[in-house]
Design an enzyme around this catalytic site. Structure first.
Site, PDB file in Angstrom:
ATOM      1  N   ARG A 125      65.986 -18.362  51.061  1.00 49.84           N
ATOM      2  CA  ARG A 125      65.909 -16.906  51.258  1.00 49.84           C
ATOM      3  C   ARG A 125      66.117 -16.120  49.961  1.00 49.84           C
ATOM      4  O   ARG A 125      66.051 -14.896  49.961  1.00 49.84           O
ATOM      5  CB  ARG A 125      66.916 -16.493  52.329  1.00 49.84           C
ATOM      6  CG  ARG A 125      66.575 -17.156  53.679  1.00 49.84           C
ATOM      7  CD  ARG A 125      67.495 -16.736  54.787  1.00 49.84           C
ATOM      8  NE  ARG A 125      67.403 -15.314  55.067  1.00 49.84           N
ATOM      9  CZ  ARG A 125      68.185 -14.673  55.932  1.00 49.84           C
ATOM     10  NH1 ARG A 125      69.120 -15.351  56.583  1.00 49.84           N
ATOM     11  NH2 ARG A 125      68.054 -13.391  56.132  1.00 49.84           N
ATOM     12  N   PRO A 177      77.419 -19.011  53.862  1.00 47.82           N
ATOM     13  CA  PRO A 177      78.466 -20.043  53.841  1.00 47.82           C
ATOM     14  C   PRO A 177      79.861 -19.433  53.807  1.00 47.82           C
ATOM     15  O   PRO A 177      80.089 -18.416  53.162  1.00 47.82           O
ATOM     16  CB  PRO A 177      78.188 -20.837  52.563  1.00 47.82           C
ATOM     17  CG  PRO A 177      77.246 -20.015  51.772  1.00 47.82           C
ATOM     18  CD  PRO A 177      76.580 -19.055  52.681  1.00 47.82           C
ATOM     19  N   GLU A 178      80.772 -20.043  54.525  1.00 43.53           N
ATOM     20  CA  GLU A 178      82.160 -19.587  54.534  1.00 43.53           C
ATOM     21  C   GLU A 178      82.983 -20.505  53.626  1.00 43.53           C
ATOM     22  O   GLU A 178      82.502 -21.526  53.131  1.00 43.53           O
ATOM     23  CB  GLU A 178      82.705 -19.614  55.966  1.00 43.53           C
ATOM     24  CG  GLU A 178      81.983 -18.654  56.892  1.00 43.53           C
ATOM     25  CD  GLU A 178      82.880 -17.537  57.412  1.00 43.53           C
ATOM     26  OE1 GLU A 178      84.037 -17.427  56.968  1.00 43.53           O
ATOM     27  OE2 GLU A 178      82.410 -16.776  58.266  1.00 43.53           O
ATOM     28  N   HIS A 219      61.256 -24.512  47.726  1.00 40.91           N
ATOM     29  CA  HIS A 219      62.290 -23.528  47.390  1.00 40.91           C
ATOM     30  C   HIS A 219      63.229 -24.005  46.284  1.00 40.91           C
ATOM     31  O   HIS A 219      64.370 -23.570  46.196  1.00 40.91           O
ATOM     32  CB  HIS A 219      63.111 -23.133  48.627  1.00 40.91           C
ATOM     33  CG  HIS A 219      62.261 -22.803  49.810  1.00 40.91           C
ATOM     34  ND1 HIS A 219      61.426 -21.708  49.829  1.00 40.91           N
ATOM     35  CD2 HIS A 219      62.089 -23.438  51.004  1.00 40.91           C
ATOM     36  CE1 HIS A 219      60.788 -21.667  50.996  1.00 40.91           C
ATOM     37  NE2 HIS A 219      61.156 -22.706  51.729  1.00 40.91           N
TER      38      HIS A 219
END
Ligand SMILES: [Zn+2]
Length: 302
Positions: A119, A2-3, A100
């Site tokens: 992840r 993410p930015e 998750h």
């Protein structure tokens, strides 16, 4: 990854839906989610349970929640590491678990704040606040005190940052990505800012004028602001979400990911080259690559 604009969208969502709530209980099921906490999952639970969430803060791509209204050095905060794929979801407490799901805080309004991370590069840590290393007096999570101000902060001093950048004899893009110099500019928005500025990222920072460097910093802020306005309206009220794909921001990109496509300014195909284990995208006409220095001649300033 993410930015800044995506992290800001998450921060705003947390501000709307989590700030003001009390944490009734905490469950941390993923050992990796708690791996940055010396005392493991139990310590996170012990230090969060019964606390009130009082603020949602961000510097660059770093995000944290302040607790019990205490924003003094040493006070606990929940430092959220989004990693590559971390999501902060606000859902009904009785909603079924999703894949998750690694941690959740049970809030006093019937909702859960859930941390979902496919992840598992992300995680939660409860850490003290400490003063930023830049001497501004801003309080940051202790592990992030080295992170410099981002271009959206009121205290961001563009002239001082541009001077710091020019003093360094290395490629401009390398400095734009250095979170100790200026935070929040990731690979995507570095390429966009450089394209808008007509400057190649491999140019030596010391060979650019102060005005050129300030121009790039200004464009970095502008391009992230554009992305925020394009993407910031699209999140669902009860689904405070971030993911690494950044799909809904892509339509506003002029350079990143556009290799082979015509430059929007001059029509020349955009070029991709390897840079710092990632890709750099630029227009070879609008952003002339640096020339090799002639022996015995100083680098020309532009
Ligand atoms: Zn061009």
């Amino acid at each position: 990854m993410p930015e800044l604009p995506e992290v800001e969208v998450v921060r705003r969502g947390l501000e709307s839906h989590v700030v003001g709530r009390e944490v009734l209980d905490v469950e941390v099921s993923g050992a990796r989610t708690a791996r940055r906490q010396p005392g493991g999952p139990e310590e996170i639970v012990a230090r969060l349970r019964g606390r009130a969430v009082s603020g949602a803060r961000r510097r660059g791509k770093y995000l944290w929640l302040t607790l019990d209204g205490d924003e003094t050095p040493g006070a606990d905060c929940l430092f959220v590491h989004l990693g590559m794929s971390g999501q902060m979801l606000v859902t009904d407490h009785d909603a079924p678990p999703v894949p998750h799901l690694h941690a959740r805080a049970v809030l006093d309004d019937g909702n859960d704040l859930r941390f979902v991370d496919q992840r598992t590069f992300g995680g939660w840590t409860v850490v003290p606040l400490a003063e930023a290393a830049d001497g501004t007096g801003v309080l940051l999570p202790a592990p992030a005190v080295h992170v410099a101000a981002d271009p959206f902060e009121p205290g961001f001093d563009a002239a001082a940052v541009a001077r710091t950048i020019r003093r360094r004899d290395t490629e401009l893009k390398r400095l734009l990505l250095d979170q100790r110099v200026v935070s929040g500019i990731g690979n995507i928005y570095a390429d966009e800012a450089l394209w808008r500025s007509g400057v190649h990222g491999r140019r030596r920072a010391g060979a650019l004028t102060l005005a050129a460097v300030r121009g790039v910093l200004g464009h970095a802020r502008e391009v992230m602001d554009d992305a925020l306005r394009a993407g910031g309206t699209s999140f669902d009220a009860l689904y405070v979400n971030v993911n690494g794909a950044s799909g809904y921001f892509d339509r506003s990109l002029d350079a990143y990911g556009r290799a082979g496509l015509p430059c929007a300014r001059c029509g020349t195909p955009v070029v991709r080259e390897d840079f710092m284990n990632r890709g750099s995208h630029y227009c070879p006409v609008c952003q002339a690559p640096p020339r090799r220095r002639q022996p015995g001649r100083p680098a020309r300033r532009q």
